[in-house]
Design a protein around this motif. Structure first.
Motif, PDB file in Angstrom:
ATOM      1  N   THR A  36       0.848  -1.196   0.000  1.00 55.64           N
ATOM      2  CA  THR A  36       0.000   0.000   0.000  1.00 55.64           C
ATOM      3  C   THR A  36       0.878   1.238   0.000  1.00 55.64           C
ATOM      4  O   THR A  36       1.777   1.370   0.832  1.00 55.64           O
ATOM      5  N   ALA A  37       0.626   2.133  -0.931  1.00 54.94           N
ATOM      6  CA  ALA A  37       1.377   3.382  -1.019  1.00 54.94           C
ATOM      7  C   ALA A  37       0.491   4.546  -0.604  1.00 54.94           C
ATOM      8  O   ALA A  37      -0.713   4.559  -0.859  1.00 54.94           O
ATOM      9  N   ASP A  38       1.100   5.541   0.038  1.00 51.98           N
ATOM     10  CA  ASP A  38       0.395   6.763   0.412  1.00 51.98           C
ATOM     11  C   ASP A  38       1.372   7.918   0.246  1.00 51.98           C
ATOM     12  O   ASP A  38       2.591   7.723   0.158  1.00 51.98           O
ATOM     13  N   TYR A  39       0.827   9.122   0.194  1.00 48.76           N
ATOM     14  CA  TYR A  39       1.653  10.314   0.027  1.00 48.76           C
ATOM     15  C   TYR A  39       1.126  11.384   0.969  1.00 48.76           C
ATOM     16  O   TYR A  39       0.022  11.896   0.790  1.00 48.76           O
ATOM     17  N   LYS A  40       1.934  11.695   2.008  1.00 49.54           N
ATOM     18  CA  LYS A  40       1.505  12.650   3.024  1.00 49.54           C
ATOM     19  C   LYS A  40       2.634  13.613   3.336  1.00 49.54           C
ATOM     20  O   LYS A  40       3.785  13.206   3.507  1.00 49.54           O
ATOM     21  N   ASP A  41       2.274  14.895   3.430  1.00 54.15           N
ATOM     22  CA  ASP A  41       3.235  15.931   3.819  1.00 54.15           C
ATOM     23  C   ASP A  41       4.508  15.864   2.984  1.00 54.15           C
ATOM     24  O   ASP A  41       5.624  16.030   3.494  1.00 54.15           O
ATOM     25  N   GLY A  42       4.342  15.612   1.686  1.00 56.08           N
ATOM     26  CA  GLY A  42       5.484  15.615   0.782  1.00 56.08           C
ATOM     27  C   GLY A  42       6.357  14.383   0.838  1.00 56.08           C
ATOM     28  O   GLY A  42       7.464  14.392   0.275  1.00 56.08           O
ATOM     29  N   GLN A  43       5.886  13.321   1.483  1.00 58.15           N
ATOM     30  CA  GLN A  43       6.691  12.111   1.596  1.00 58.15           C
ATOM     31  C   GLN A  43       5.885  10.881   1.194  1.00 58.15           C
ATOM     32  O   GLN A  43       4.703  10.742   1.544  1.00 58.15           O
ATOM     33  N   LEU A  44       6.550   9.987   0.478  1.00 59.24           N
ATOM     34  CA  LEU A  44       5.955   8.720   0.086  1.00 59.24           C
ATOM     35  C   LEU A  44       6.035   7.729   1.241  1.00 59.24           C
ATOM     36  O   LEU A  44       7.078   7.600   1.895  1.00 59.24           O
ATOM     37  N   LEU A  45       4.923   7.021   1.501  1.00 61.27           N
ATOM     38  CA  LEU A  45       4.895   5.964   2.500  1.00 61.27           C
ATOM     39  C   LEU A  45       4.544   4.646   1.823  1.00 61.27           C
ATOM     40  O   LEU A  45       3.665   4.601   0.951  1.00 61.27           O
ATOM     41  N   LEU A  46       5.221   3.588   2.220  1.00 59.51           N
ATOM     42  CA  LEU A  46       4.906   2.246   1.767  1.00 59.51           C
ATOM     43  C   LEU A  46       4.625   1.375   2.987  1.00 59.51           C
ATOM     44  O   LEU A  46       5.384   1.403   3.969  1.00 59.51           O
ATOM     45  N   MET A  47       3.544   0.600   2.917  1.00 59.04           N
ATOM     46  CA  MET A  47       3.133  -0.254   4.025  1.00 59.04           C
ATOM     47  C   MET A  47       2.823  -1.648   3.501  1.00 59.04           C
ATOM     48  O   MET A  47       2.069  -1.792   2.534  1.00 59.04           O
ATOM     49  N   PHE A  48       3.399  -2.659   4.130  1.00 57.76           N
ATOM     50  CA  PHE A  48       3.150  -4.026   3.698  1.00 57.76           C
ATOM     51  C   PHE A  48       3.628  -5.012   4.763  1.00 57.76           C
ATOM     52  O   PHE A  48       4.379  -4.660   5.671  1.00 57.76           O
ATOM     53  N   ALA A  49       3.156  -6.249   4.640  1.00 54.10           N
ATOM     54  CA  ALA A  49       3.558  -7.317   5.553  1.00 54.10           C
ATOM     55  C   ALA A  49       4.102  -8.480   4.743  1.00 54.10           C
ATOM     56  O   ALA A  49       3.588  -8.799   3.669  1.00 54.10           O
ATOM     57  N   VAL A  50       5.161  -9.097   5.249  1.00 51.39           N
ATOM     58  CA  VAL A  50       5.715 -10.290   4.618  1.00 51.39           C
ATOM     59  C   VAL A  50       5.676 -11.441   5.628  1.00 51.39           C
ATOM     60  O   VAL A  50       5.769 -11.231   6.834  1.00 51.39           O
ATOM     61  N   LYS A  51       5.548 -12.654   5.095  1.00 57.57           N
ATOM     62  CA  LYS A  51       5.509 -13.848   5.930  1.00 57.57           C
ATOM     63  C   LYS A  51       6.750 -14.698   5.654  1.00 57.57           C
ATOM     64  O   LYS A  51       7.191 -14.807   4.495  1.00 57.57           O
ATOM     65  N   PRO A  52       7.327 -15.312   6.681  1.00 55.03           N
ATOM     66  CA  PRO A  52       8.456 -16.209   6.448  1.00 55.03           C
ATOM     67  C   PRO A  52       8.066 -17.325   5.486  1.00 55.03           C
ATOM     68  O   PRO A  52       6.939 -17.824   5.521  1.00 55.03           O
ATOM     69  N   ALA A  53       9.003 -17.714   4.625  1.00 54.85           N
ATOM     70  CA  ALA A  53       8.723 -18.744   3.624  1.00 54.85           C
ATOM     71  C   ALA A  53       8.721 -20.150   4.212  1.00 54.85           C
ATOM     72  O   ALA A  53       8.369 -21.105   3.518  1.00 54.85           O
TER      73      ALA A  53
END
Length: 213
Positions: free
Chosen positions: A111-128
């Motif tokens: 998930t990407a967002d853009y706030k106060d002039g900065q890009l944010l990326l949010m995500f979850a990964v699971k061990p393989a």
């Protein structure tokens, strides 16, 4: 799409062959390590906030309607681009369980967002593979190409989640580069000193959280 649009993989596309690599992109990170009631690591949750200069370049590359911002469909495209681009880098995730490196599965989405002039990326990964809370565990986020500097502003940005995991002895480790070089002079190869982007030894310099369960 411009090469600079391949977010976080700019090293593979743009980085010159220089003797010593250095960061061109800067991000503040937060990492939550989650364990469940069965005493297993279930996922790692990431939040990355990028510097304003790089964020502005992303706006330029993905702003299809030229309104100087990132609309929901454009943010979705950013997330999809990163999702595909970071696969070969294990999503900048380093997990070591009792000396063994553990890979992660591809996240469902970024998930990407853009706030106060900065890009944010949010995500979850699971061990393989299954990760029981046994022995020594280590978790961190770093760019093996050394093109992106991933920084945890405070120790509190590396967060164990779950009573079982919190019960393990744990600490945040912030390696001192001079000490790492001095302690590993014999094992650091000429390849690392000539071109650190071509090795995986940069992980020794990365901030991490360690557990003893």
């Amino acid at each position: 799409m411009k090469p600079s649009s391949l977010i976080l993989t700019a090293a593979a596309v743009l980085a010159p062959s220089v003797a010593l690599a250095h960061p061109h992109i800067f991000a503040e990170a937060r990492l939550e390590i989650v364990a469940d009631a069965t005493n297993h690591i279930t996922e790692l949750r990431n939040v990355w906030r990028f510097d304003e200069l790089f964020s502005a370049s992303v706006v330029m590359d993905f702003d299809k309607n030229s309104n100087a911002q990132l609309d929901p469909d454009e943010l979705e495209e950013v997330g999809k681009t990163v999702l595909d681009s970071l696969a070969e880098y294990n999503y900048y995730t380093t997990i070591i369980q009792n000396g063994k490196t553990i890979k992660v599965n591809k996240p469902d989405a970024i998930t990407a967002d853009y706030k106060d002039g900065q890009l944010l990326l949010m995500f979850a990964v699971k061990p393989a593979e299954p990760m029981p809370l046994k022995g020594n565990l280590s978790f961190g986020v770093y760019d093996p190409t050394m093109y992106t500097a991933m920084d945890f502003p405070t120790d509190g940005d590396l967060v164990p989640v779950g009573a079982q995991l919190n019960a393990c002895e744990h600490k945040v480790v912030r390696p001192d580069p001079d000490e790492v070089l001095a302690q590993n002079q014999a094992t650091l190869t000429d390849a690392f000193f000539n071109d650190p982007t071509g090795t995986d030894m940069s992980k020794m310099f990365a901030t991490r959280i360690e557990f003893k369960c």
